[in-house]
Write a protein that holds these residues in place. Structure first.
Motif, PDB file in Angstrom:
ATOM      1  N   LEU A 197       0.810  -1.218   0.000  1.00  0.00           N
ATOM      2  CA  LEU A 197       0.000   0.000   0.000  1.00  0.00           C
ATOM      3  C   LEU A 197       0.848   1.274   0.000  1.00  0.00           C
ATOM      4  O   LEU A 197       0.439   2.290  -0.554  1.00  0.00           O
ATOM      5  CB  LEU A 197      -0.933   0.029   1.214  1.00  0.00           C
ATOM      6  N   GLN A 198       2.002   1.218   0.628  1.00  0.00           N
ATOM      7  CA  GLN A 198       2.808   2.430   0.781  1.00  0.00           C
ATOM      8  C   GLN A 198       3.148   3.115  -0.545  1.00  0.00           C
ATOM      9  O   GLN A 198       3.017   4.338  -0.642  1.00  0.00           O
ATOM     10  CB  GLN A 198       4.074   2.162   1.579  1.00  0.00           C
ATOM     11  N   HIS A 242       2.966   7.825  -3.930  1.00  0.00           N
ATOM     12  CA  HIS A 242       2.876   8.386  -5.280  1.00  0.00           C
ATOM     13  C   HIS A 242       1.594   9.182  -5.505  1.00  0.00           C
ATOM     14  O   HIS A 242       1.592  10.142  -6.280  1.00  0.00           O
ATOM     15  CB  HIS A 242       2.957   7.270  -6.330  1.00  0.00           C
ATOM     16  N   TYR A 243       0.519   8.769  -4.848  1.00  0.00           N
ATOM     17  CA  TYR A 243      -0.802   9.375  -5.083  1.00  0.00           C
ATOM     18  C   TYR A 243      -1.490   9.632  -3.743  1.00  0.00           C
ATOM     19  O   TYR A 243      -2.334   8.841  -3.304  1.00  0.00           O
ATOM     20  CB  TYR A 243      -1.653   8.464  -5.991  1.00  0.00           C
ATOM     21  N   PRO A 244      -1.150  10.733  -3.093  1.00  0.00           N
ATOM     22  CA  PRO A 244      -1.712  11.024  -1.770  1.00  0.00           C
ATOM     23  C   PRO A 244      -3.240  11.137  -1.759  1.00  0.00           C
ATOM     24  O   PRO A 244      -3.853  11.010  -0.703  1.00  0.00           O
ATOM     25  CB  PRO A 244      -1.079  12.370  -1.396  1.00  0.00           C
ATOM     26  N   SER A 303       0.181  15.974   5.336  1.00  0.00           N
ATOM     27  CA  SER A 303      -0.320  16.807   4.239  1.00  0.00           C
ATOM     28  C   SER A 303       0.166  16.259   2.906  1.00  0.00           C
ATOM     29  O   SER A 303       1.260  15.736   2.783  1.00  0.00           O
ATOM     30  CB  SER A 303       0.133  18.252   4.412  1.00  0.00           C
ATOM     31  N   SER A 304      -0.677  16.407   1.924  1.00  0.00           N
ATOM     32  CA  SER A 304      -0.372  15.816   0.623  1.00  0.00           C
ATOM     33  C   SER A 304      -0.012  16.871  -0.412  1.00  0.00           C
ATOM     34  O   SER A 304      -0.292  18.051  -0.248  1.00  0.00           O
ATOM     35  CB  SER A 304      -1.570  15.003   0.140  1.00  0.00           C
ATOM     36  N   ASN A 305       0.598  16.401  -1.461  1.00  0.00           N
ATOM     37  CA  ASN A 305       0.946  17.247  -2.596  1.00  0.00           C
ATOM     38  C   ASN A 305      -0.302  17.397  -3.459  1.00  0.00           C
ATOM     39  O   ASN A 305      -0.687  16.475  -4.152  1.00  0.00           O
ATOM     40  CB  ASN A 305       2.082  16.589  -3.382  1.00  0.00           C
ATOM     41  N   ALA A 314      -8.604  11.800  -6.827  1.00  0.00           N
ATOM     42  CA  ALA A 314      -9.694  12.687  -6.410  1.00  0.00           C
ATOM     43  C   ALA A 314     -10.635  12.994  -7.571  1.00  0.00           C
ATOM     44  O   ALA A 314     -11.792  13.352  -7.354  1.00  0.00           O
ATOM     45  CB  ALA A 314      -9.134  13.981  -5.823  1.00  0.00           C
ATOM     46  N   THR A 315     -10.152  12.820  -8.795  1.00  0.00           N
ATOM     47  CA  THR A 315     -10.988  13.075  -9.973  1.00  0.00           C
ATOM     48  C   THR A 315     -11.637  11.804 -10.512  1.00  0.00           C
ATOM     49  O   THR A 315     -12.346  11.851 -11.507  1.00  0.00           O
ATOM     50  CB  THR A 315     -10.161  13.719 -11.107  1.00  0.00           C
TER      51      THR A 315
END
Length: 164
Positions: free
Chosen positions: A86-87, A92-94, A132-134, A141-142
């Motif tokens: 999972l890491q 790569h995709y927060p 916090s994510s980038n 999210a899309t």
């Protein structure tokens, strides 16, 4: 950025979003060991896409890892091993969320049980550790994820008449 590279990058994003979106629809669930074949097929197709968009000079290299990350989760022989894979997807995709993981697990054929809960718990832990994510790089999210939350959905229709 040249117009050709910009077009290639936009196309790259669109293709990745659509490809991953198909996995998130929960239309198919692998039974028995089919998840291993599905993961191998995803990995092969992803390599082709990676090469294509590299040749097209897409500047969205950050999209290259998603296919490999998800196929690693899907292809694990032992469901206990999923937690250790999972890491990379979280790093790569927060914006990879619980509902996306549920959809991936559904595709893999894992929909309930203790190990399922432990996998979801591990995602929560990793996301908390990440902090916090980038937000510059938004992918998941899309992408809507269809999550079946109806606890009665797996019952045969005839059983539902007994409940009323």
């Amino acid at each position: 950025m040249a117009a050709g590279c910009e077009f290639a990058s936009r196309l790259h994003y669109h293709v990745v979003r659509e490809y991953i979106g198909q996995l998130m629809k929960s239309n198919y669930s692998c039974k028995s060991r089919k998840h291993e074949k599905a993961a191998a097929k995803i990995r092969d197709q992803w390599e082709d896409l990676r090469a294509l968009f590299k040749d097209m000079r897409s500047t969205h290299e950050w999209l290259h890892d998603v296919g490999e990350d998800l196929s690693d989760i899907i292809g694990q022989k032992n469901k206990r091993d999923i937690k250790t894979h999972l890491q990379p997807v979280v790093e790569h995709y927060p914006d990879f969320s619980r509902k996306h993981l549920v959809a991936v697990l559904y595709f893999r054929g894992l929909v309930r049980g203790r190990e399922y809960q432990l996998i979801l718990q591990k995602l929560t832990e990793l996301k908390k550790q990440r902090g916090s994510s980038n937000t510059r790089r938004v992918l998941f999210a899309t992408i809507p994820a269809t999550v079946n939350t109806d606890c009665l959905s797996n019952l045969p229709f005839s059983c539902l008449s007994l409940l009323s």
